[in-house]
Design a protein around this motif. Structure first.
Motif, mmCIF file in Angstrom:
data_model
loop_
_atom_site.group_PDB
_atom_site.id
_atom_site.type_symbol
_atom_site.label_atom_id
_atom_site.label_comp_id
_atom_site.label_asym_id
_atom_site.label_seq_id
_atom_site.Cartn_x
_atom_site.Cartn_y
_atom_site.Cartn_z
ATOM 1 N N MET A 112 0.814 -1.228 0.000
ATOM 2 C CA MET A 112 0.000 0.000 0.000
ATOM 3 C C MET A 112 0.844 1.274 0.000
ATOM 4 S SD MET A 112 -3.041 -1.238 2.609
ATOM 5 C CE MET A 112 -3.855 0.337 2.572
ATOM 6 N N TYR A 113 1.714 1.379 -0.991
ATOM 7 C CA TYR A 113 2.421 2.642 -1.178
ATOM 8 C C TYR A 113 2.740 2.832 -2.655
ATOM 9 C CZ TYR A 113 6.958 0.086 -1.259
ATOM 10 O OH TYR A 113 7.999 -0.761 -1.549
ATOM 11 N N ALA A 114 3.035 4.084 -3.016
ATOM 12 C CA ALA A 114 3.411 4.428 -4.385
ATOM 13 C C ALA A 114 4.781 5.068 -4.375
ATOM 14 C CB ALA A 114 2.389 5.383 -5.000
ATOM 15 N N ILE A 115 5.599 4.763 -5.375
ATOM 16 C CA ILE A 115 6.888 5.424 -5.571
ATOM 17 C C ILE A 115 6.702 6.415 -6.708
ATOM 18 C CG2 ILE A 115 9.336 5.148 -6.089
ATOM 19 C CD1 ILE A 115 9.033 2.201 -5.215
ATOM 20 N N ILE A 116 6.948 7.683 -6.423
ATOM 21 C CA ILE A 116 6.653 8.728 -7.402
ATOM 22 C C ILE A 116 7.879 9.584 -7.678
ATOM 23 C CG2 ILE A 116 4.201 8.836 -6.830
ATOM 24 C CD1 ILE A 116 4.797 11.291 -5.105
ATOM 25 N N GLU A 117 7.858 10.255 -8.836
ATOM 26 C CA GLU A 117 8.883 11.224 -9.220
ATOM 27 C C GLU A 117 8.274 12.622 -9.163
ATOM 28 O OE1 GLU A 117 10.361 9.828 -13.005
ATOM 29 O OE2 GLU A 117 11.850 8.555 -12.010
ATOM 30 N N PRO A 118 9.097 13.673 -9.304
ATOM 31 C CA PRO A 118 8.609 15.033 -9.019
ATOM 32 C C PRO A 118 7.432 15.509 -9.858
ATOM 33 C CG PRO A 118 11.004 14.995 -9.045
ATOM 34 C CD PRO A 118 10.556 13.651 -9.515
ATOM 35 N N TYR A 119 7.317 15.061 -11.105
ATOM 36 C CA TYR A 119 6.243 15.594 -11.956
ATOM 37 C C TYR A 119 4.980 14.741 -11.930
ATOM 38 C CZ TYR A 119 4.603 18.731 -15.635
ATOM 39 O OH TYR A 119 3.913 19.692 -16.347
ATOM 40 N N THR A 120 4.986 13.684 -11.155
ATOM 41 C CA THR A 120 3.809 12.838 -11.041
ATOM 42 C C THR A 120 2.702 13.599 -10.315
ATOM 43 O OG1 THR A 120 5.281 10.928 -10.847
ATOM 44 C CG2 THR A 120 2.971 10.597 -10.299
ATOM 45 N N THR A 121 1.555 13.719 -10.933
ATOM 46 C CA THR A 121 0.470 14.491 -10.337
ATOM 47 C C THR A 121 -0.390 13.623 -9.426
ATOM 48 O OG1 THR A 121 -1.113 14.038 -12.108
ATOM 49 C CG2 THR A 121 0.375 15.923 -12.412
ATOM 50 N N HIS A 122 -1.162 14.296 -8.596
ATOM 51 C CA HIS A 122 -2.122 13.574 -7.755
ATOM 52 C C HIS A 122 -3.123 12.804 -8.606
ATOM 53 C CE1 HIS A 122 -1.247 14.514 -3.620
ATOM 54 N NE2 HIS A 122 -1.097 15.781 -3.891
ATOM 55 N N ALA A 123 -3.498 13.376 -9.752
ATOM 56 C CA ALA A 123 -4.454 12.689 -10.626
ATOM 57 C C ALA A 123 -3.888 11.361 -11.095
ATOM 58 C CB ALA A 123 -4.801 13.573 -11.824
ATOM 59 N N GLN A 124 -2.606 11.352 -11.460
ATOM 60 C CA GLN A 124 -1.978 10.114 -11.914
ATOM 61 C C GLN A 124 -1.905 9.086 -10.786
ATOM 62 O OE1 GLN A 124 1.482 12.457 -13.458
ATOM 63 N NE2 GLN A 124 1.423 10.967 -15.122
ATOM 64 N N VAL A 125 -1.485 9.546 -9.603
ATOM 65 C CA VAL A 125 -1.390 8.618 -8.471
ATOM 66 C C VAL A 125 -2.761 8.040 -8.148
ATOM 67 C CG1 VAL A 125 -0.761 8.345 -6.046
ATOM 68 C CG2 VAL A 125 0.594 9.849 -7.509
ATOM 69 N N SER A 126 -3.775 8.906 -8.094
ATOM 70 C CA SER A 126 -5.114 8.440 -7.757
ATOM 71 C C SER A 126 -5.647 7.483 -8.811
ATOM 72 C CB SER A 126 -6.063 9.639 -7.606
ATOM 73 O OG SER A 126 -5.714 10.417 -6.478
ATOM 74 N N ALA A 127 -5.447 7.827 -10.086
ATOM 75 C CA ALA A 127 -5.982 6.988 -11.157
ATOM 76 C C ALA A 127 -5.392 5.588 -11.101
ATOM 77 C CB ALA A 127 -5.706 7.620 -12.519
ATOM 78 N N MET A 225 10.277 9.347 -4.271
ATOM 79 C CA MET A 225 9.712 9.293 -2.929
ATOM 80 C C MET A 225 8.609 8.244 -2.891
ATOM 81 S SD MET A 225 7.354 12.183 -1.070
ATOM 82 C CE MET A 225 8.654 13.374 -0.826
ATOM 83 N N ALA A 226 8.530 7.542 -1.794
ATOM 84 C CA ALA A 226 7.415 6.628 -1.568
ATOM 85 C C ALA A 226 6.407 7.307 -0.649
ATOM 86 C CB ALA A 226 7.896 5.321 -0.955
ATOM 87 N N ILE A 227 5.132 7.181 -0.999
ATOM 88 C CA ILE A 227 4.067 7.769 -0.194
ATOM 89 C C ILE A 227 3.035 6.702 0.148
ATOM 90 C CG2 ILE A 227 4.337 10.127 -1.020
ATOM 91 C CD1 ILE A 227 2.057 9.587 -3.005
ATOM 92 N N LYS A 228 2.493 6.808 1.342
ATOM 93 C CA LYS A 228 1.516 5.835 1.819
ATOM 94 C C LYS A 228 0.201 5.997 1.064
ATOM 95 C CE LYS A 228 1.356 5.420 6.249
ATOM 96 N NZ LYS A 228 1.044 5.693 7.677
ATOM 97 N N LEU A 229 -0.432 4.871 0.746
ATOM 98 C CA LEU A 229 -1.760 4.857 0.138
ATOM 99 C C LEU A 229 -2.779 4.287 1.131
ATOM 100 C CD1 LEU A 229 -0.861 3.501 -3.422
ATOM 101 C CD2 LEU A 229 -1.113 5.889 -2.703
ATOM 102 N N TYR A 230 -4.041 4.554 0.855
ATOM 103 C CA TYR A 230 -5.121 4.146 1.754
ATOM 104 C C TYR A 230 -6.161 3.337 0.997
ATOM 105 C CZ TYR A 230 -3.110 7.373 5.107
ATOM 106 O OH TYR A 230 -2.253 7.998 5.971
ATOM 107 N N PRO A 231 -6.949 2.529 1.718
ATOM 108 C CA PRO A 231 -8.003 1.751 1.055
ATOM 109 C C PRO A 231 -9.015 2.672 0.371
ATOM 110 C CG PRO A 231 -7.627 0.951 3.287
ATOM 111 C CD PRO A 231 -6.870 2.234 3.161
ATOM 112 N N TRP A 232 -9.448 2.286 -0.812
ATOM 113 C CA TRP A 232 -10.436 3.050 -1.578
ATOM 114 C C TRP A 232 -11.689 2.205 -1.753
ATOM 115 C CZ3 TRP A 232 -12.298 7.413 -3.103
ATOM 116 C CH2 TRP A 232 -13.085 7.520 -4.253
#
Length: 522
Positions: A112-127, A225-232
């Motif tokens: 339950m986490y995502a590894i992202i780069e600087p230009y990754t948007t919230h829309a991309q992470v959420s999608a 960076m890795a960021i925590k994700l939550y149940p959807w």
């Protein structure tokens, strides 16, 4: 600006050698696009950089930063470019690192986490996350904002009542320091591929990244960076209807339920917010001022001002508590939480908003706190917006901060437009903390922008005199305000000197080392 002199040409050629001609520019027309945004300070103090570079990897970033140290030129970094005032050029040979080529994302569904780069948007992470039954805490800056930047700067999420303050969701980090060295934080310090853990070993270096405004790029650039994700609990794809800006989005009512209630007084609204927090129900809990509703809802200036002057939003949404229930476990959870909420509302003297007001607001706008949030919508009517207060502390502290801020802001109204003493409170961490914000609309002419800056200066002076730390005072260079807050600028100066001996990483913003050292010599 020494554009075109020998040093400029030398730096440009070296950058081309590193990245290639396609990813380096000093074209004045291109530079102009990197000098301003909607903020009043951008309108009045814009200055273009001399170079813009598009690194494609951590190694590219490292080489550009090492070059900056070799030739002693300043640099700053951006995310998606929504907040230029804290990174725009303020000196010669300024280079801006734009991470457009660094938009990678990896989802670890099991952990339950995502590894992202600087230009990754919230829309991309959420999608990507929602396809796997996960989601990232929804930002208040907008879905098109850099998710990484939002976790490092302010870190406010509309769902933070449940998902918490964003910087606390940071896990492993890959970080290029201002001297060109690469620092890996958390479990990455022991493994090149394990992003799952953010703590240690040793002192937690994430403390240098986190905070109300972060380090503004003055301590280097985070590249992964890795960021925590939550149940959807919702569908893999958000249901939408219509064409923007007339787009509606309603989620399945058995798992998501918006409920809005008005109260006779603001104090009663806050009491109800506390009770909701104590019961630990809901995923989104806010009280929005009437000002916000037309700014987010209106499709044109005409709609905005017509409904505002008619008093529609004051009549239907004054002292309004907005709660969105999420059925994380099941549909039964939503039904249970609704019963608890209705009992709280009955005991605290609230009344549901009318069905007409609900249908006008919720389908068009409310779910934007889940879909894309509302920050950019505040500019949709053609002007801009400013703020006199952005505070993160207790709910009580936020409430107490509004009256003195209103007094200071009213001095500049007009040209600051009617804002009806706006007061936004959003519950965080089940009410253990909250954000408080006082916003206002204004035109982008010079007189209005000057008034906004003067209003901000008055707030900073008030904060310093009374020992209050919030966004307005925190965004000022530490050497200007640090003496009012335990001389923290002294410690910060030592950290900056150790990590950035040549003072090339976004100089003057977080702390003005040159000014501080000059003052020390007197």
């Amino acid at each position: 600006m020494p554009l075109g002199d020998e040093k400029h040409k030398l730096i440009y050629q070296e950058m081309v050698n590193i990245l290639g001609a396609n990813y380096v520019s000093d074209d004045p027309a291109v530079m102009e696009t990197y000098c301003r945004d909607f903020y009043a300070v951008s309108v009045l103090r814009r200055r273009a950089p001399e170079f813009v570079v598009l690194p494609g990897s951590t190694r590219d970033v490292q080489q550009i930063i090492k070059l900056a140290n070799r030739y002693k030129f300043p640099f700053s970094t951006i995310g998606s470019g929504l907040c230029f005032p804290v990174v725009v050029a303020v000196d010669n040979y300024w280079c801006m690192l734009d991470p457009k080529r660094m938009g990678g994302i990896e989802i670890d569904e099991k952990n339950m986490y995502a590894i992202i780069e600087p230009y990754t948007t919230h829309a991309q992470v959420s999608a990507e996350a929602m396809k796997r039954g996960l989601f990232v805490g929804i930002p208040e800056a907008g879905a098109q904002a850099s998710s990484m930047a939002n976790h490092l700067f302010m870190g406010w999420h509309g769902t933070a009542h449940r998902t918490g303050y964003a910087p606390r969701n940071i896990l492993g980090v890959e970080w290029v320091l201002p001297n060109g060295e690469i620092l890996t934080v958390g479990s990455l310090a022991a493994s090149e591929s394990d992003y799952s853990w953010g703590e240690g070993p040793g002192p937690d270096a994430r403390g240098l990244l986190r905070g109300l405004i972060g380090h503004l790029g003055a301590l280097g650039m985070v590249t992964r960076m890795a960021i925590k994700l939550y149940p959807w609990p919702g569908p893999a794809y958000l249901p939408t209807e219509g064409v923007a800006p007339c787009k509606k989005s309603e989620l399945p009512r058995d798992r998501f339920r918006w409920m809005l209630f008005t109260y006779p007084t603001f104090e009663q609204t806050i009491e109800a917010m506390y009770e909701v927090a104590k019961a630990e129900i809901g995923a989104i809990v806010h009280t929005w001022p009437p000002l916000y509703y037309p700014l987010w809802w209106a499709k044109s200036r005409e709609e905005h001002w017509q409904t505002w002057l008619e008093g529609y939003w004051h009549k239907n949404f004054k002292n309004c508590l907005a709660v969105c229930l999420f059925g994380f476990a099941s549909a039964k959870q939503v039904d249970y939480e609704e019963k608890v909420l209705m009992q709280i509302v009955g005991e605290t003297g609230g009344q549901p908003i009318s069905d007409e007001a609900y249908q006008r607001w919720v389908p068009d706008t409310a779910s934007n706190w889940i879909r894309d949030t509302n920050g950019p919508r505040m500019m949709r009517t053609g002007g801009s917006f400013g703020t006199s207060l952005i505070s993160q502390d207790s709910i009580d502290d936020g409430v107490a901060r509004f009256p003195p801020v209103w007094v200071l802001t009213d001095k500049y109204n007009p040209p600051i437009l009617d804002y009806d003493h706006s007061a936004w409170i959003a519950s965080y961490d089940f009410g253990h903390s909250a954000i408080a914000e006082c916003d206002f609309a204004h035109e982008k002419d010079e007189e209005s922008c000057r008034a906004v800056l003067n209003s901000g200066s008055d707030v900073i002076a008030y904060d310093m005199k009374n020992g209050i730390l919030q966004y307005m005072s925190a965004i000022a260079p530490a050497n200007r305000v640090g003496m009012a807050y335990g001389n923290y600028h002294v410690v910060l100066g030592r950290i900056k000197k150790a990590l950035d001996p040549n003072n090339v990483a976004n100089p003057t913003r977080l702390i003005n080392m040159a000014a501080m050292e000059k003052a020390a010599q007197k």
